[in-house]
Design a protein around this motif. Structure first.
Motif, PDB file in Angstrom:
ATOM      1  N   ARG A  25       0.345  -1.798  -1.926  1.00  0.00           N
ATOM      2  CA  ARG A  25       1.335  -2.931  -1.604  1.00  0.00           C
ATOM      3  C   ARG A  25       1.032  -4.002  -0.851  1.00  0.00           C
ATOM      4  O   ARG A  25       1.302  -5.099  -1.040  1.00  0.00           O
ATOM      5  CB  ARG A  25       2.585  -2.386  -0.803  1.00  0.00           C
ATOM      6  N   GLN A  26       0.258  -3.983   0.339  1.00  0.00           N
ATOM      7  CA  GLN A  26      -0.478  -5.260   1.073  1.00  0.00           C
ATOM      8  C   GLN A  26      -0.823  -6.193   0.068  1.00  0.00           C
ATOM      9  O   GLN A  26      -0.577  -7.268   0.091  1.00  0.00           O
ATOM     10  CB  GLN A  26      -1.255  -4.581   2.248  1.00  0.00           C
ATOM     11  N   LEU A  29       1.936  -7.712  -1.918  1.00  0.00           N
ATOM     12  CA  LEU A  29       2.484  -8.663  -1.389  1.00  0.00           C
ATOM     13  C   LEU A  29       2.014  -9.963  -1.203  1.00  0.00           C
ATOM     14  O   LEU A  29       2.655 -11.196  -1.461  1.00  0.00           O
ATOM     15  CB  LEU A  29       3.081  -8.211   0.158  1.00  0.00           C
ATOM     16  N   ALA A 174       3.892   2.121   1.701  1.00  0.00           N
ATOM     17  CA  ALA A 174       2.901   3.430   2.092  1.00  0.00           C
ATOM     18  C   ALA A 174       4.114   4.069   3.192  1.00  0.00           C
ATOM     19  O   ALA A 174       3.991   5.280   3.025  1.00  0.00           O
ATOM     20  CB  ALA A 174       1.841   2.984   2.903  1.00  0.00           C
ATOM     21  N   ALA A 175       4.642   3.272   4.006  1.00  0.00           N
ATOM     22  CA  ALA A 175       5.567   3.829   5.155  1.00  0.00           C
ATOM     23  C   ALA A 175       5.016   5.270   5.829  1.00  0.00           C
ATOM     24  O   ALA A 175       5.766   5.987   5.737  1.00  0.00           O
ATOM     25  CB  ALA A 175       6.971   4.524   3.964  1.00  0.00           C
ATOM     26  N   CYS A 179       1.668   1.191   8.297  1.00  0.00           N
ATOM     27  CA  CYS A 179       2.681   0.256   8.516  1.00  0.00           C
ATOM     28  C   CYS A 179       2.608  -0.372   9.966  1.00  0.00           C
ATOM     29  O   CYS A 179       3.059  -1.611  10.188  1.00  0.00           O
ATOM     30  CB  CYS A 179       4.044   0.680   8.040  1.00  0.00           C
ATOM     31  N   CYS A 182       0.151  -2.866  10.217  1.00  0.00           N
ATOM     32  CA  CYS A 182      -0.130  -3.921   9.266  1.00  0.00           C
ATOM     33  C   CYS A 182       0.832  -5.294   9.663  1.00  0.00           C
ATOM     34  O   CYS A 182       2.219  -5.236  10.095  1.00  0.00           O
ATOM     35  CB  CYS A 182       0.880  -3.166   8.004  1.00  0.00           C
ATOM     36  N   CYS A 188       7.584  -6.718   4.206  1.00  0.00           N
ATOM     37  CA  CYS A 188       7.435  -5.513   3.436  1.00  0.00           C
ATOM     38  C   CYS A 188       8.608  -4.755   3.400  1.00  0.00           C
ATOM     39  O   CYS A 188       9.240  -4.152   2.682  1.00  0.00           O
ATOM     40  CB  CYS A 188       6.247  -5.021   3.796  1.00  0.00           C
TER      41      CYS A 188
END
Ligand code: SF4
Lengths: 217, 341
Positions: A25-26, A29, A174-175, A179, A182, A188
């Motif tokens: 996801r990073q 984004l 990812a949660a 995180c 991050c 996010c």
């Protein structure tokens, strides 16, 4: 991103490989939402990049040091900039990626620097069997072998990044403990996205008068 | 969470701002006053009220750093802002435009904005009722009316109906606001008059709304939303409709509450306003100074944020809300949740 021909693979930024390896996801984004890491740690990292010198090379004047060297790889569709590339007297080419934090063996930075090595092989027409990561946290240089399995990881990660760009959809958060460290956390919102029960409950209550609040002022 | 940096407000007529290394130097007219420089690193934005000039080197430095420079009239009316390059995120803006064009997506977002406003209006009125003497019952009655409006907003089947609900709620809420101003404050509220305000309370409200609007507008841009494409307030040239949408929830809880506090504690009184030729009323320079100081303190104050489940400074709430809006538009969240106190 520049326009690409039909046959060429979409160019994947080298940095995106590292981001994806850390958290898909990073990478999403950054690539899809032009998000940028804006926390204090990142700013410090950027400053450190300019100020601290890797002592590894300064002592050896015969080593040629190239900084901020643009590189790419046509077949793999990679493009980016190497922090530092050392050209040793015996012709050995060594990419050295600088990281503000500490080094995790087998971690995301390995993928990024291995990809640099693969680009350099093509650009400089030589074999680059070794790459290095300079970690500012411990002021040490960590070398690693750019072996077959790591090369395989580079290719797989590049494909995965390309798939994210094509889908135009952000990978799920990812949660997890990633995180916390991050720099994308604010934008996010992994906790909010993971806490759908709470969110849905609040949505359902939106048109019901809420409890009288305490203004504490 | 993004750091809450400072905003520099400059309101002395004829003052000019210059770039001095990594700092901004403020020169007052006739070289009066103490020499002031502030490090740029600590400044998130620069807001200029009225006739202030800024040097070109300072402007280009701010553009490079992504630090907004905002021009407002002395009354707090937004004029324009200079920002760095538009933040990319074309996918988000595209999603925003599609949502605007699709009533099935647009209406629930517009409803949520109205609901957030009415919830917060009601809380302000309930607080007033708790502190009130003889108007207690009247205020409780208005709070009950607002509960009806809230339900009506939830049931509104189109934007016209929703706008009607919002308008009716606003009228009864402003009646309540008039009752909440203490008689011995020397000020009274004749109902909302804008463009231009002709009394002190309206002048104060307009000024505060201008500050709220500028911070919400900035938050939208920072997150990559198009401030001009809204859901409740549609598209009209020159109207930052999304900023206005998002602002609704902040008006009562942030601007109106601060106005009431300033008036009822007599931090702002009739002396802080001046009537201009022709009847318009605005804050005096001293009055503006008082309000801006209170505003800056207010921005630092924290309140629990229901969605995040932790306390967030008032000054950062517009950023959180813009992100929730962005996540909603990208269909990562099932709907927009306004900030309710
Ligand atoms: S906050 Fe968590 S989910 Fe979001 S990008 Fe970072 S690591 Fe991934």
């Amino acid at each position: 991103m520049t326009a690409v021909g039909a046959e060429d693979p979409w160019p994947v930024p080298l940095s995106a490989l590292e981001h994806y390896a850390y958290c898909p996801r990073q990478a999403g984004l950054i690539l899809l939402e032009d998000a940028y890491a804006d926390d204090a740690a990142t700013v410090r990292g950027t400053l450190a990049h300019h100020r601290i010198h890797d002592p590894g090379h300064d002592k050896r004047p015969q080593v040629r040091t190239l900084r901020a060297l643009p590189v790419w790889h046509d077949e793999l569709g990679l493009t980016g900039v190497c922090d530092v590339v050392e050209v040793h007297p015996d012709g050995t080419v060594l990419p050295v990626e600088h990281k503000s934090g500490s080094y995790t063996p087998g971690g995301p930075a390995d993928v990024q620097v291995a990809a640099q090595a693969m680009c350099l092989e093509q650009r400089m027409d030589t074999a680059v069997p070794t790459a290095a990561i300079y970690a500012m946290a411990d002021r040490r240089r960590h070398t690693l072998a750019v072996d077959a399995s790591l090369r395989e990881r580079v290719c797989a990660t590049a494909e995965a990044v390309r798939a994210v760009m094509a889908r135009e959809e952000l990978p799920a958060p990812a949660a997890d403990q990633r995180c916390r460290r991050c720099s994308m956390n604010t934008g996010c919102m992994p906790k909010v996205l993971a806490g759908t029960r709470r969110y849905n409950r609040l949505l359902a209550e939106l048109y019901t008068p809420s409890h009288e609040t305490d203004w504490d002022d | 969470m993004t750091e809450l940096l400072n905003t520099l407000y400059v309101q002395t007529p004829g003052a000019s701002l210059h770039l001095d290394g990594d700092a901004v130097r403020i020169a007052l007219p006739d070289g009066g006053g103490p020499r002031r420089t502030l490090p740029l690193l600590r400044l998130e934005s620069i807001v200029l009220l009225g006739n202030i000039s800024v040097s070109a080197p300072l402007l280009s430095r701010c553009a490079d750093d992504g630090r907004a420079v905002v021009w407002m009239s002395r009354g707090g009316r937004f004029r324009c802002r200079l920002d760095g390059p538009t933040r990319g995120n074309v996918l988000l803006r595209h999603a925003q435009h599609l949502a605007h064009a699709d009533p099935v997506v647009r209406l629930p977002i517009a409803r949520a904005c109205v609901a957030g406003k009415i919830q917060n209006c009601r809380q302000v009125v309930l607080k007033g009722a708790r502190d009130a003497g003889d108007t207690k019952d009247a205020l409780r009655g208005i709070a009950a009316d607002l509960e009806d409006s809230l339900a009506a907003a939830g049931a509104a089947e189109d934007l016209d109906v929703l706008m009607g609900v919002e308008g009716a709620a606003a009228r009864s809420y402003f009646e309540a606001l008039a009752m909440m101003i203490r008689k011995d404050s020397g000020l009274s509220f004749p109902g909302r008059i804008k463009r231009p305000p002709t009394d002190g309370v309206n002048a104060l409200l307009s000024f505060l709304y201008g500050l709220v609007r500028s911070s919400v507008h900035g938050a939208c841009e920072q997150v990559g939303l198009d401030p001009y494409v809204g859901f409740l307030h549609g598209i009209r040239p020159g109207k930052p409709a999304l900023a206005l949408d998002l602002m609704e929830e902040f008006r009562p809880a942030i601007a109106d509450r601060l106005a009431l506090t300033l008036i009822n504690r007599r931090q702002v009184s009739a002396d802080d306003f001046e009537q201009l030729e022709g009847g318009a009323v605005q804050l005096t320079e001293d009055g503006r100074k008082t309000v801006l100081t209170a505003w800056q303190q207010h921005r630092q104050k924290e309140r629990p944020h229901p969605v995040l489940g932790r306390r967030v400074a008032h000054g950062l709430v517009p950023f959180v809300q813009s992100r929730l809006m962005a996540r909603t538009l990208r269909e990562e969240l099932p709907g927009y949740l306004p900030w309710t106190v």
